[in-house]
Scaffold this motif. Structure first.
Motif, short mmCIF file in Angstrom:
data_model
loop_
_atom_site.label_atom_id
_atom_site.label_comp_id
_atom_site.label_asym_id
_atom_site.label_seq_id
_atom_site.Cartn_x
_atom_site.Cartn_y
_atom_site.Cartn_z
N GLY A 197 3.82 104.28 3.52
CA GLY A 197 3.04 104.93 2.48
C GLY A 197 1.62 104.37 2.42
O GLY A 197 1.21 103.55 3.25
N GLN A 198 0.85 104.82 1.42
CA GLN A 198 -0.55 104.38 1.30
C GLN A 198 -0.66 102.86 1.19
O GLN A 198 -1.41 102.22 1.92
CB GLN A 198 -1.20 105.02 0.06
N LEU A 199 0.11 102.29 0.27
CA LEU A 199 0.07 100.84 0.10
C LEU A 199 0.72 100.14 1.29
O LEU A 199 0.24 99.08 1.74
CB LEU A 199 0.76 100.43 -1.20
N GLY A 200 1.80 100.69 1.81
CA GLY A 200 2.47 100.09 2.95
C GLY A 200 1.55 99.94 4.14
O GLY A 200 1.53 98.91 4.82
N ARG A 366 -10.23 103.57 -13.68
CA ARG A 366 -10.89 103.05 -12.48
C ARG A 366 -10.01 103.36 -11.27
O ARG A 366 -8.78 103.30 -11.35
CB ARG A 366 -11.08 101.54 -12.55
N LEU A 367 -10.65 103.65 -10.16
CA LEU A 367 -9.91 103.80 -8.92
C LEU A 367 -9.31 102.45 -8.51
O LEU A 367 -9.83 101.39 -8.86
CB LEU A 367 -10.82 104.30 -7.80
N THR A 368 -8.21 102.51 -7.76
CA THR A 368 -7.62 101.31 -7.17
C THR A 368 -7.38 101.61 -5.70
O THR A 368 -6.52 102.40 -5.35
CB THR A 368 -6.29 100.94 -7.84
N PHE A 369 -8.17 100.99 -4.85
CA PHE A 369 -7.99 101.22 -3.41
C PHE A 369 -6.83 100.38 -2.89
O PHE A 369 -6.66 99.22 -3.28
CB PHE A 369 -9.29 100.92 -2.67
N ALA A 370 -6.02 101.00 -2.05
CA ALA A 370 -4.80 100.35 -1.57
C ALA A 370 -5.10 99.02 -0.89
O ALA A 370 -4.30 98.08 -0.97
CB ALA A 370 -4.06 101.28 -0.61
N THR A 371 -6.25 98.90 -0.24
CA THR A 371 -6.59 97.64 0.41
C THR A 371 -6.75 96.52 -0.62
O THR A 371 -6.40 95.37 -0.35
CB THR A 371 -7.89 97.79 1.22
N ASP A 372 -7.28 96.86 -1.81
CA ASP A 372 -7.43 95.85 -2.85
C ASP A 372 -6.07 95.45 -3.42
O ASP A 372 -5.85 94.28 -3.77
CB ASP A 372 -8.34 96.37 -3.96
N ILE A 373 -5.15 96.42 -3.54
CA ILE A 373 -3.80 96.08 -4.01
C ILE A 373 -3.14 95.14 -3.01
O ILE A 373 -2.54 94.13 -3.39
CB ILE A 373 -2.94 97.34 -4.19
N ALA A 374 -3.25 95.47 -1.73
CA ALA A 374 -2.64 94.63 -0.69
C ALA A 374 -3.24 93.23 -0.71
O ALA A 374 -2.52 92.22 -0.64
CB ALA A 374 -2.83 95.27 0.69
N ASP A 375 -4.56 93.15 -0.84
CA ASP A 375 -5.21 91.84 -0.89
C ASP A 375 -4.79 91.07 -2.14
O ASP A 375 -4.60 89.85 -2.11
CB ASP A 375 -6.73 92.00 -0.88
N GLY A 376 -4.62 91.79 -3.27
CA GLY A 376 -4.19 91.15 -4.50
C GLY A 376 -2.78 90.60 -4.40
O GLY A 376 -2.49 89.49 -4.86
N TYR A 390 0.72 91.56 -13.59
CA TYR A 390 -0.73 91.48 -13.40
C TYR A 390 -1.30 92.90 -13.26
O TYR A 390 -0.83 93.67 -12.43
CB TYR A 390 -1.09 90.67 -12.16
N ASN A 391 -2.30 93.22 -14.06
CA ASN A 391 -3.05 94.45 -13.85
C ASN A 391 -3.94 94.27 -12.63
O ASN A 391 -4.56 93.22 -12.44
CB ASN A 391 -3.93 94.76 -15.05
N LEU A 392 -4.04 95.32 -11.81
CA LEU A 392 -4.89 95.24 -10.63
C LEU A 392 -5.45 96.62 -10.34
O LEU A 392 -4.75 97.51 -9.85
CB LEU A 392 -4.11 94.71 -9.43
N SER A 393 -6.71 96.83 -10.67
CA SER A 393 -7.47 98.00 -10.25
C SER A 393 -8.77 97.48 -9.68
O SER A 393 -9.04 96.29 -9.67
CB SER A 393 -7.74 98.93 -11.44
N ASN A 394 -9.60 98.38 -9.19
CA ASN A 394 -10.94 97.95 -8.84
C ASN A 394 -11.72 97.69 -10.12
O ASN A 394 -11.35 98.12 -11.20
CB ASN A 394 -11.63 98.97 -7.95
N ASP A 395 -12.82 96.94 -9.97
CA ASP A 395 -13.60 96.51 -11.13
C ASP A 395 -14.78 97.46 -11.35
O ASP A 395 -15.00 98.40 -10.58
CB ASP A 395 -14.09 95.08 -10.90
N GLY A 396 -15.55 97.19 -12.39
CA GLY A 396 -16.72 98.01 -12.69
C GLY A 396 -16.54 98.87 -13.92
O GLY A 396 -15.50 98.82 -14.59
#
Length: 472
Positions: A197-200, A366-376, A390-396
């Motif tokens: 999947g996207q995150l996978g 906010r958008l959350t890009f799958a690469t940021d989820i994986a890195d998190g 833990y909440n995890l989205s992109n920032d801004g």
């Protein structure tokens, strides 16, 4: 060495990472002695890993000088003496910089030692009628994969109190390889479910080259098939990352969709949670902003669940189940963008065709890009962050879908002004659609406190579109 009574329970690190030797309180008088050989609450408080022992074994040797080992086993052990005294030698045979590190010590009934998986252990009795006890966190099997080292290896040069030429030693132990020929024991594995999947796919990139991470798509691990959960030897794993989910928000409101959502987002999760709890694994589970009704301006990790639709209800159920696992990370995201079809790619395609879309403008997040989820996820696991949600989205700055669409148009070389806004009610009028939270902004303070900094959403969007255009 005479045994010291009533020492305080305390641990001391050794030169081998993870190997800890403990002083045990022993209470004695003219009748003999008593000790709490294993007392989970006190020992965990003293720093012993809560390693979940499942089997208790006793080894008895009738003659001083009996020598066993050097064996590295695929489980953790907690070793203590019941009667007599032993000389112990431990050699790190795990992959990594401490490979070959040695530690030796004498143990009596007032000492115990914790030995992580892959650290080889050997014991030489110093008195007749010596017995020692060990707790292990996996069931013994003759088929288990061991790593061995020769007792007489010149590199580690163990100072045996009783020379091996005079000791009681098995021919098998004398025939094991020297250190230069030992194949190090690899770490326990991490299993990523939903790996296609996207995150996978983002996790595949994040862990690229890491042989200890195993990826399983639907064909490798069917979450709906009970046999998938019994086909693996879970003692070989340390972590499960569940990147699989049913995410068809609108379809979940139908009969078949409701059944599928609950089967994947709740029932399958309960099976994973049970495995994680029984085998002391870390379970990483990905959550959603849809567990909230969107009436708060910002969602914290401890906000009570208020899901509006079936998808959100099934995700909230999964979160509640995972929260009961002692070692868990629930990573709550919003508006996920990864490889494959998604909102950003759709808007970029419309911009390229000159379409002037009407996009929802009263849903904020906010958008959350799958690469940021994986890195998190990789950060939480690698930094040993406290378990929990833990909440995890992109920032801004939070944006509406219409504002994000306008950004996509502008980054794609089109006029942002051609994107018009429409309310959620208007957009879904006369359509079969699930209710949606109007505010999906996640408070990022908790994950930032661990040292992780998600990218700014506008920066991440520009990088995503640039990479997408480069591959077209």
């Amino acid at each position: 060495m005479s045994m010291e009574f009533q020492k305080k329970l305390a641990g001391a690190q050794t030169p081998i990472p993870g190997v800890v030797i403990y002083d045990l309180p022993v209470y004695g008088d003219n009748r003999g002695w008593f000790k709490e050989n294993w007392q989970r609450e006190k020992m965990v408080a003293a720093g012993l890993p809560d390693f979940g022992p499942v089997q208790n074994n006793i080894s008895f040797n009738d003659k001083a000088g009996t020598t066993r080992g050097i064996h590295a086993e695929p489980w953790d052990k907690f070793v203590s003496v019941a009667t007599g005294r032993i000389f112990g030698a431990w050699v790190d045979l795990r992959e990594g910089p401490s490979f070959g590190a040695v530690f030796t010590a004498e143990l009596d009934a007032s000492k115990a030692i914790f030995i992580p998986r892959g650290v080889a252990n050997s014991y030489q009795t110093l008195e007749d009628n010596t017995s020692y006890v060990y707790l292990v966190n996996d069931h013994w099997s003759p088929d288990a994969e061991y790593t061995f080292l020769n007792l007489a290896d010149e590199t580690v040069d163990i100072p045996w109190p009783v020379p091996l030429s005079e000791a009681e030693v098995s021919d098998k132990d004398l025939g094991h390889p020297r250190l230069a020929d030992v194949k190090p024991m690899g770490p326990r594995k991490t299993l990523v479910l939903g790996a296609d999947g996207q995150l996978g796919r983002a996790l595949r990139k994040a862990y690229d080259g890491d042989a200890s991470v195993e990826f399983a798509g639907r064909q490798d691990f069917d979450l709906l098939d009970p046999a998938s959960y019994t086909a693996r030897h879970w003692g070989n794993y340390s972590t499960i990352i569940n990147a699989a989910a049913y995410t068809a928000v609108d379809a979940a409101e139908t009969g078949p969709g409701r059944e599928a959502a609950w089967a994947i987002n709740a029932t399958a999760v309960s099976r994973l949670a049970r495995i994680a709890a029984e085998h002391s694994l870390t379970l990483v589970h990905v959550s959603s902003d849809y567990v909230f009704d969107g009436t708060r301006t910002e969602h914290t990790e401890d906000e009570p669940f208020t899901p509006l639709g079936v998808y959100g209800q099934s995700k909230a159920a999964g979160d509640a189940i995972v929260s009961t696992v002692p070692r868990h990370y629930i990573v709550r995201t919003s508006w996920v963008i990864g490889e494959g079809n998604n909102f950003v790619r759709t808007m970029a395609g419309l911009a390229g065709r000159g379409v002037q879309p009407a996009v929802v403008d009263d849903q904020i997040g906010r958008l959350t890009f799958a690469t940021d989820i994986a890195d998190g996820i990789k950060h939480l696991l690698g930094s040993n962050a406290p378990f929990g949600t833990y909440n995890l989205s992109n920032d801004g700055s939070p944006q509406s879908w219409a504002e994000i669409a306008a950004d996509v148009y502008e980054l794609s070389g089109a006029e942002r002004s051609v994107v018009s806004g429409v309310s959620t009610a208007e957009y879904f009028k006369d359509k079969a659609a699930a209710p949606r939270p109007l505010n999906s902004v996640l408070d990022l303070g908790k994950i930032k406190a661990t040292g992780f900094r998600p990218r700014n959403s506008k920066t991440a969007l520009a990088q995503y579109l640039s990479a997408s255009q480069a591959t077209v």
